[in-house]
Design a protein around this motif. Sequence first.
Motif, PDB file in Angstrom:
ATOM      1  N   MET A 201       0.821  -1.211   0.000  1.00 42.47           N
ATOM      2  CA  MET A 201       0.000   0.000   0.000  1.00 42.47           C
ATOM      3  C   MET A 201       0.853   1.259   0.000  1.00 42.47           C
ATOM      4  O   MET A 201       0.463   2.279  -0.570  1.00 42.47           O
ATOM      5  CB  MET A 201      -0.900   0.033   1.244  1.00 42.47           C
ATOM      6  CG  MET A 201      -2.112  -0.850   1.164  1.00 42.47           C
ATOM      7  SD  MET A 201      -2.945  -0.949   2.769  1.00 42.47           S
ATOM      8  CE  MET A 201      -3.698   0.660   2.855  1.00 42.47           C
ATOM      9  N   ILE A 204       1.659   3.234  -3.190  1.00 45.51           N
ATOM     10  CA  ILE A 204       0.438   3.698  -3.842  1.00 45.51           C
ATOM     11  C   ILE A 204      -0.135   4.893  -3.101  1.00 45.51           C
ATOM     12  O   ILE A 204      -0.522   5.906  -3.707  1.00 45.51           O
ATOM     13  CB  ILE A 204      -0.599   2.551  -3.909  1.00 45.51           C
ATOM     14  CG1 ILE A 204      -0.042   1.405  -4.734  1.00 45.51           C
ATOM     15  CG2 ILE A 204      -1.899   3.041  -4.495  1.00 45.51           C
ATOM     16  CD1 ILE A 204      -0.894   0.179  -4.702  1.00 45.51           C
ATOM     17  N   ALA A 254      -6.766   2.383  -1.697  1.00 42.73           N
ATOM     18  CA  ALA A 254      -5.642   1.517  -1.341  1.00 42.73           C
ATOM     19  C   ALA A 254      -6.100   0.417  -0.403  1.00 42.73           C
ATOM     20  O   ALA A 254      -5.678  -0.744  -0.519  1.00 42.73           O
ATOM     21  CB  ALA A 254      -4.526   2.343  -0.699  1.00 42.73           C
TER      22      ALA A 254
END
Lengths: 336, 307, 390
Positions: A201, A204, A254
Amino acid sequence: MAGRIEIESAPAKFPPVIDAAKRSDVRLVTLSLRRRAKDHLGTVALWLALLAALVPLGATIGVLIVKGASLVNWGFITGDIPSVTGQTVTSCSEITPEFRAKYGLSCVSPSPGMGPAIVGTLLSTGIAALLAIPIGILGAVYLNEIGGRGRIAVVIRFFADVMIGVPSIVMGMFVFTVWVVRFGTEGRSAFAASLALACLMLPIVLRSSEEMLRLVPNELRHANLALGGRRSQGVFGVVLPAALPGLVSASLLAIARAAGETAPVIFTIGVTQSLNASAFGENTTLAQQIFSGAKSGLPLANELAWGAAFTLVALVFGLSLSARVVTARFNRNLKG
Amino acid sequence: MKVVSPNSLTGTRLGRARELAFSAVTLVAGLSILALLAGVVAATVSYAWPAIESQGLGFLTSTTWSSQQETYGALALIYGTVVTSLIALVAAVPVALGVSLFVTEVCSARFRAPIVAIIDLLAAIPSVVFGLVGALVFGEAFQVVFRVFAGPTANGSSLLTAGIILSFMIMPIIASITREVIATVPGQYREAAYALGATRWEVITSAILPVGINGITGAVMLGLGRALGETIAVALVVGSAIQITADVTQPGSTMASIIANRFNGEGIGIERNALMGLGVLLFIITLIVNMAARVIVARTKRGMIPA
Amino acid sequence: MQEIRARHRSQTVRVGLGAVLALLLVVSVACGNSTSPQGKQPTTTSLGNGTTADSNTGEVQSTGFNLADFAGLNANIKGSGSSFQQNYNLATIDLLHTVLPELKITYAGGGSGQGKSDLADGVVDFAGTDSLVKPEDAAKYNGQVLYFPTVVAPITVSYELDGVHELRLDGPALAQIFSAKITSWNDEAIAVLNPQTELPAIPITVCRRADASGTTTNFTKFLDAAGGADWPYGSSDTVDWPSGTQGAQGNGGVAACIAKKSGSIGYVDFSDAKAQGLAGALIQNSAGEYVEASLSGASAAVEGAVIGDDLTFDPINAPGSDAYPITSPTWIIVLDTQRDSTKAEALRALLSFILTDGQDVTFTQSLNYAPLPAELATRALAQIDQIKVG
């Protein structure tokens, strides 16, 4: 008659006015058959493409609803995951009564449940979010507010893009060999899974948060400086609140992605059939249960998989839709 | 009036310290990405190294992947990865392109937002769900169809099935980026083409596609990157055979699927290290594809500014 | 939820009964009947650990799993490994959970390879495996590996073939099918063994394991022994299967693979084959008889097997006219030195249950497994003492 211009009386040097309703007539006159055919075929091709896009995906959702929706009720969401052992009610009732009495064997059909997987999904995704989102947003603040086009910022952006490309299964192998086997708490756990998810995550969140911060108009930052505020005051008092809907939306997306991840989870989380609300000790997620249920041919296992899939897709859609709603409001705020 | 920099407006020493702390904390947060990536690369490469060293160049060139023979050659798996991804692209790109063009050129404005929303929402479906539907529903249906065209040995769990399921997954990604690219094609090009009397199809082929081709290529490559790394859906439908065969209706394996099948089970002996090596190889390939895609897309956006 | 509460209520009564029983056991132990767990006894003998063994019926008459020994045990142990024994293990864990509610046991499956690997990595506390740890790998474990046999069952050769109700296969035919030398069902080699059956002219789809599996080791051991030159791939947890064969994960996955398509054949543990409703072939054993996969055939195969000092044994291709030749052993393996005393106690509880009440033939049969022969169960029960904390 004033105001009426008729084609016949128009000066010859102007081209004839083309009435939209008569356009097809014009096209019939001016276009060759080949060009018209190609245009029609092309349009048909585009409609077919739309069909080809919507039908398989629609079939997927349709199958999911047909097979999964009926299973999901309160008992499913809260109940333990039953063991798939192939033992039937008949064969169970053939066990001696004394044995059954001693062990409280009630010989009923197991009822499907996914409670532990739902909790495990929320737990692993939640911890991953707690790890990745603050660091990601702070990193984005550095990139957009402080670093700008500086060398460090360029390097960070580049490596963040590199990291987004790490296959999720490689991240799973990484966390398994480093955390589960060597340096971490004993055995597989929801925390180990959340470490892998956080690693996925983080880049991102970093990049999308940076995009969101960039959308905040510079006037707000200048206003802060004009009022004598420090840069940090500006970030926390002005920029982040203005970007908040965008940051929330990026975070929700996310989280939605992390909730659906399977590959890093199957190496790091173990399995459990009863509730484990702790970050440590083996746990399970909806994605993992879907994966194991998909491999089996037994009806109970498949049922569990469909129910879990429906629940997971509902969860992911809920998160994605919330993200879109928040983004829409964000866009309205920026324009207003 | 003297121009002052923001930091000298802080005034108090505490204020300046706070600013320093702020910069430091955010910098550390940003650098964490570097540290993490460095850690991932170091750990995975060092873990894979014993296997790669023992196999030498054969790791890339040998078609045998066997723990019995202690030979780990990735060629069959690279083949499976490339073939499934290519099938996915062949199936997904025309559909993604068509849908994007439909939305921007054919569709009335009223339906544009809902269709876009549906496609984007479908991109959110986790891959394991596609794997479930593929394994339990589509695979058998596909086998019936395959056996009609490819003979009675065609298998529902095969490279072709995996490719098709992959195409379902990458189509929304390619479509959404392509839509953005097409939307940034300057309106003048389109209007000029219409003004010259072009039909809609001719406008698409003469004005829009040539201008957006770079961006579309970038979108395709990003979809390819996603297809290369896809693990779980492929593992459920690809048939798990390690072989190089021209018949795509036969079972096969990809780099990611064999890792998913074997990683947990092969901790004793060197196969797990070899699987990590496969992961590193997959990472490198995906990296190259993604980087190339970004360069191409970035170049497109710069080239879009109308003259 | 209500089931669990109901079980809790009646469990209180049972704990009381168990305490009384335990008292009786302690008295009987104190009055001392010592007997050697090894070697056959001509009559039922009372052993110091609460069981009596009847070597005539092969049944372990248990005076009960000593609930009182482990009452209130609050521990958390995890295992992984063999999918062959998974159905039995999960049912066992469920049972134990009702009488010892604070004992939490998880079993992750994943194949014998995963079990052995996880135990060596220290990621689990016990592992299920149907194949042995290789001698060269023994050093990778933090202690000595103890093998505890739990149940036995046949490895079926299951198939999905419309209209074929009986299928006879011998070693060479099986070897040729699984090495892809025979590709069609109506091949001469199969037809000659099945003269009464009309075999369709459809291609054979072979379903086998994609993960590291003890079932693969045992099945290929049979192919090696009975197939002779027709089986060139040896025997191992992962084998270099020929092209065209389809891999699946776990015994359940192979069963699903077979069930899905007509013309498929594969090797599946008895429990999963029965659960999936698959037809099984009759396999020719070393005495030349065609035997169907059954629990009695499995027990017959184990009867004649030689049990090693470490409780490992090999019933593949066992002698005897009733023996089913592809019978698989299965063990739970643990390390002899445990770091945590509560976990050691939990492991003892699990193993004690399996080797006493867990051998109840109606219980094992309801899951499609056969219990161990009596002396083997008692030897294994005695081996529990070798689990030490240190």
